[in-house]
Design a protein around this motif. Structure first.
Motif, PDB file in Angstrom:
ATOM      1  N   GLN A  80       0.824  -1.207   0.000  1.00 43.53           N
ATOM      2  CA  GLN A  80       0.000   0.000   0.000  1.00 43.53           C
ATOM      3  C   GLN A  80       0.859   1.258   0.000  1.00 43.53           C
ATOM      4  OE1 GLN A  80      -2.807  -0.347   3.232  1.00 43.53           O
ATOM      5  NE2 GLN A  80      -3.588  -2.317   2.518  1.00 43.53           N
ATOM      6  N   LEU A  81       1.989   1.211   0.686  1.00 43.14           N
ATOM      7  CA  LEU A  81       2.883   2.371   0.741  1.00 43.14           C
ATOM      8  C   LEU A  81       3.525   2.666  -0.607  1.00 43.14           C
ATOM      9  CD1 LEU A  81       4.626   1.737   4.168  1.00 43.14           C
ATOM     10  CD2 LEU A  81       2.730   3.305   3.689  1.00 43.14           C
ATOM     11  N   LEU A  82       3.602   1.672  -1.491  1.00 45.04           N
ATOM     12  CA  LEU A  82       4.159   1.884  -2.829  1.00 45.04           C
ATOM     13  C   LEU A  82       3.164   2.590  -3.759  1.00 45.04           C
ATOM     14  CD1 LEU A  82       5.997  -1.513  -3.448  1.00 45.04           C
ATOM     15  CD2 LEU A  82       7.071   0.727  -3.084  1.00 45.04           C
ATOM     16  N   CYS A  83       1.903   2.640  -3.375  1.00 45.13           N
ATOM     17  CA  CYS A  83       0.861   3.238  -4.223  1.00 45.13           C
ATOM     18  C   CYS A  83       0.864   4.758  -4.105  1.00 45.13           C
ATOM     19  CB  CYS A  83      -0.490   2.641  -3.848  1.00 45.13           C
ATOM     20  SG  CYS A  83      -0.543   0.844  -4.082  1.00 45.13           S
ATOM     21  N   GLU A  84      -0.108   5.402  -4.749  1.00 42.93           N
ATOM     22  CA  GLU A  84      -0.110   6.868  -4.795  1.00 42.93           C
ATOM     23  C   GLU A  84      -0.577   7.490  -3.487  1.00 42.93           C
ATOM     24  OE1 GLU A  84      -0.887   7.220  -9.609  1.00 42.93           O
ATOM     25  OE2 GLU A  84      -2.521   7.652  -8.232  1.00 42.93           O
ATOM     26  N   SER A  85      -1.643   6.942  -2.919  1.00 41.09           N
ATOM     27  CA  SER A  85      -2.190   7.524  -1.687  1.00 41.09           C
ATOM     28  C   SER A  85      -3.035   6.479  -0.984  1.00 41.09           C
ATOM     29  CB  SER A  85      -3.053   8.752  -2.014  1.00 41.09           C
ATOM     30  OG  SER A  85      -4.182   8.368  -2.795  1.00 41.09           O
ATOM     31  N   THR A  86      -3.335   6.760   0.274  1.00 48.37           N
ATOM     32  CA  THR A  86      -4.203   5.868   1.032  1.00 48.37           C
ATOM     33  C   THR A  86      -5.193   6.664   1.868  1.00 48.37           C
ATOM     34  OG1 THR A  86      -4.298   4.115   2.709  1.00 48.37           O
ATOM     35  CG2 THR A  86      -2.481   5.684   2.893  1.00 48.37           C
ATOM     36  N   GLU A  87      -6.386   6.112   1.992  1.00 48.50           N
ATOM     37  CA  GLU A  87      -7.403   6.713   2.857  1.00 48.50           C
ATOM     38  C   GLU A  87      -7.066   6.534   4.330  1.00 48.50           C
ATOM     39  OE1 GLU A  87     -11.629   6.522   0.396  1.00 48.50           O
ATOM     40  OE2 GLU A  87     -11.238   5.017   1.951  1.00 48.50           O
ATOM     41  N   GLU A  88      -6.196   5.587   4.642  1.00 46.39           N
ATOM     42  CA  GLU A  88      -5.826   5.355   6.034  1.00 46.39           C
ATOM     43  C   GLU A  88      -4.908   6.483   6.491  1.00 46.39           C
ATOM     44  OE1 GLU A  88      -4.477   1.676   8.891  1.00 46.39           O
ATOM     45  OE2 GLU A  88      -3.528   1.830   6.926  1.00 46.39           O
ATOM     46  N   GLY A  89      -5.472   7.451   7.169  1.00 51.40           N
ATOM     47  CA  GLY A  89      -4.719   8.627   7.566  1.00 51.40           C
ATOM     48  C   GLY A  89      -4.642   9.689   6.487  1.00 51.40           C
ATOM     49  N   ASN A  90      -5.273   9.423   5.319  1.00 48.35           N
ATOM     50  CA  ASN A  90      -5.284  10.373   4.202  1.00 48.35           C
ATOM     51  C   ASN A  90      -3.890  10.908   3.892  1.00 48.35           C
ATOM     52  OD1 ASN A  90      -8.125  10.327   3.631  1.00 48.35           O
ATOM     53  ND2 ASN A  90      -8.409  11.425   5.559  1.00 48.35           N
ATOM     54  N   VAL A  91      -2.975   9.996   3.542  1.00 44.96           N
ATOM     55  CA  VAL A  91      -1.600  10.399   3.274  1.00 44.96           C
ATOM     56  C   VAL A  91      -1.192  10.070   1.845  1.00 44.96           C
ATOM     57  CG1 VAL A  91      -0.803  10.250   5.659  1.00 44.96           C
ATOM     58  CG2 VAL A  91      -0.717   8.226   4.219  1.00 44.96           C
ATOM     59  N   GLN A  92      -0.284  10.868   1.322  1.00 47.33           N
ATOM     60  CA  GLN A  92       0.364  10.563   0.052  1.00 47.33           C
ATOM     61  C   GLN A  92       1.418   9.500   0.313  1.00 47.33           C
ATOM     62  OE1 GLN A  92      -0.521  11.950  -3.084  1.00 47.33           O
ATOM     63  NE2 GLN A  92      -2.227  12.464  -1.747  1.00 47.33           N
ATOM     64  N   CYS A  93       1.502   8.530  -0.592  1.00 49.89           N
ATOM     65  CA  CYS A  93       2.452   7.436  -0.412  1.00 49.89           C
ATOM     66  C   CYS A  93       3.613   7.595  -1.390  1.00 49.89           C
ATOM     67  CB  CYS A  93       1.726   6.111  -0.551  1.00 49.89           C
ATOM     68  SG  CYS A  93       0.462   5.869   0.730  1.00 49.89           S
ATOM     69  N   LEU A  94       4.309   6.513  -1.690  1.00 50.58           N
ATOM     70  CA  LEU A  94       5.531   6.602  -2.483  1.00 50.58           C
ATOM     71  C   LEU A  94       5.277   6.842  -3.968  1.00 50.58           C
ATOM     72  CD1 LEU A  94       7.429   3.695  -0.717  1.00 50.58           C
ATOM     73  CD2 LEU A  94       7.980   6.132  -0.549  1.00 50.58           C
ATOM     74  N   GLY A  95       4.088   6.502  -4.454  1.00 52.02           N
ATOM     75  CA  GLY A  95       3.726   6.808  -5.835  1.00 52.02           C
ATOM     76  C   GLY A  95       4.432   5.977  -6.892  1.00 52.02           C
ATOM     77  N   LYS A  96       4.912   4.805  -6.534  1.00 56.89           N
ATOM     78  CA  LYS A  96       5.605   3.962  -7.508  1.00 56.89           C
ATOM     79  C   LYS A  96       4.642   3.074  -8.294  1.00 56.89           C
ATOM     80  CE  LYS A  96       9.040   4.929  -7.698  1.00 56.89           C
ATOM     81  NZ  LYS A  96       9.577   6.225  -8.191  1.00 56.89           N
ATOM     82  N   ILE A  97       3.485   2.785  -7.703  1.00 57.20           N
ATOM     83  CA  ILE A  97       2.455   1.976  -8.369  1.00 57.20           C
ATOM     84  C   ILE A  97       1.192   2.827  -8.479  1.00 57.20           C
ATOM     85  CG2 ILE A  97       0.974  -0.060  -8.132  1.00 57.20           C
ATOM     86  CD1 ILE A  97       3.385  -1.432  -6.767  1.00 57.20           C
ATOM     87  N   PRO A  98       0.638   2.981  -9.680  1.00 57.90           N
ATOM     88  CA  PRO A  98      -0.547   3.826  -9.848  1.00 57.90           C
ATOM     89  C   PRO A  98      -1.740   3.287  -9.062  1.00 57.90           C
ATOM     90  CG  PRO A  98       0.416   3.237 -11.975  1.00 57.90           C
ATOM     91  CD  PRO A  98       1.091   2.389 -10.952  1.00 57.90           C
ATOM     92  N   GLY A  99      -2.513   4.211  -8.503  1.00 56.59           N
ATOM     93  CA  GLY A  99      -3.750   3.811  -7.851  1.00 56.59           C
ATOM     94  C   GLY A  99      -3.816   4.199  -6.387  1.00 56.59           C
ATOM     95  N   GLU A 100      -5.048   4.204  -5.896  1.00 53.52           N
ATOM     96  CA  GLU A 100      -5.308   4.599  -4.514  1.00 53.52           C
ATOM     97  C   GLU A 100      -5.645   3.386  -3.661  1.00 53.52           C
ATOM     98  OE1 GLU A 100      -8.596   7.237  -5.039  1.00 53.52           O
ATOM     99  OE2 GLU A 100      -7.319   8.964  -5.473  1.00 53.52           O
TER     100      GLU A 100
END
Length: 196
Positions: A80-100
């Motif tokens: 999940q941290l490799l993706c763009e963002s997560t609703e868990e804590g509404n944070v931007q992630c590493l953005g290496k894999i497209p998608g939320e």
């Protein structure tokens, strides 16, 4: 040479033991400067996404992962941290894999999603070699990556979600391959065999 990234947000030993059963001895690394010296890497993770992401940023892992050009796979929260963002804590992630990453819409089912579940192959890929439609893997999660072009394999629990994703040299498995018996062992071997 396999690195297991230790950000303090995972049970490192179960992942390490799984690779040892395959005849490999991974090195647990605690410094971002070490990452470039390894042929492939694992980013495991459990816990809350905002806490884990903050640790990655504060400790310099974000830049090291961005610059890494060999196979790197996230497991569970690590995916999940490799993706763009997560609703868990509404944070931007590493953005290496497209998608939320969004909270699973489980309806009347129990959350978190915990236990064995079937896999459905969406795209052929070296990481899916030898998988069959009746294969099952072990999950523990309440957030998941929404299915998109990066999705190689999906599962269903209240909704369809991504089980395995990949983009360029980055990949992720939402389930725990290290706890998924023979199927998990095959998938970890696929990661070891993956050539870019």
């Amino acid at each position: 040479m396999i690195a297991i990234i230790n950000t303090g947000c995972a049970n490192i030993n179960s992942v390490r033991f799984a690779f040892e059963r395959l005849g490999k001895t991974p090195t647990v690394i605690t410094s971002p400067e070490q990452l470039a010296g390894y042929e492939r890497a694992i980013l495991p993770g459990v816990g809350h996404a905002s806490v884990a992401m903050r640790r990655l940023v504060d400790n310099g892992w974000q830049q090291a992962i961005n610059e890494y050009q060999r196979p790197l796979m996230g497991i569970c929260l690590g995916m999940q941290l490799l993706c763009e963002s997560t609703e868990e804590g509404n944070v931007q992630c590493l953005g290496k894999i497209p998608g939320e990453v969004k909270a699973l819409d489980v309806g009347s089912l129990t959350s978190p999603h915990m236990g064995w579940n079937n896999l459905s192959i969406q795209q052929a890929h070296p990481l899916t070699k030898g998988l069959h439609k009746d294969d099952q893997v072990y999950y523990v999660h309440s957030f998941a990556h929404t299915v998109n072009d990066a999705t190689l394999v999906s599962s269903e629990y209240g909704q369809t979600f991504s089980a395995i994703v990949a983009k360029d040299n980055y990949a992720g498995m939402q389930f725990h391959p290290e706890r998924s018996a023979k199927v998990g062992t095959r998938l970890l071997q696929n990661f070891l065999d993956w050539q870019l």
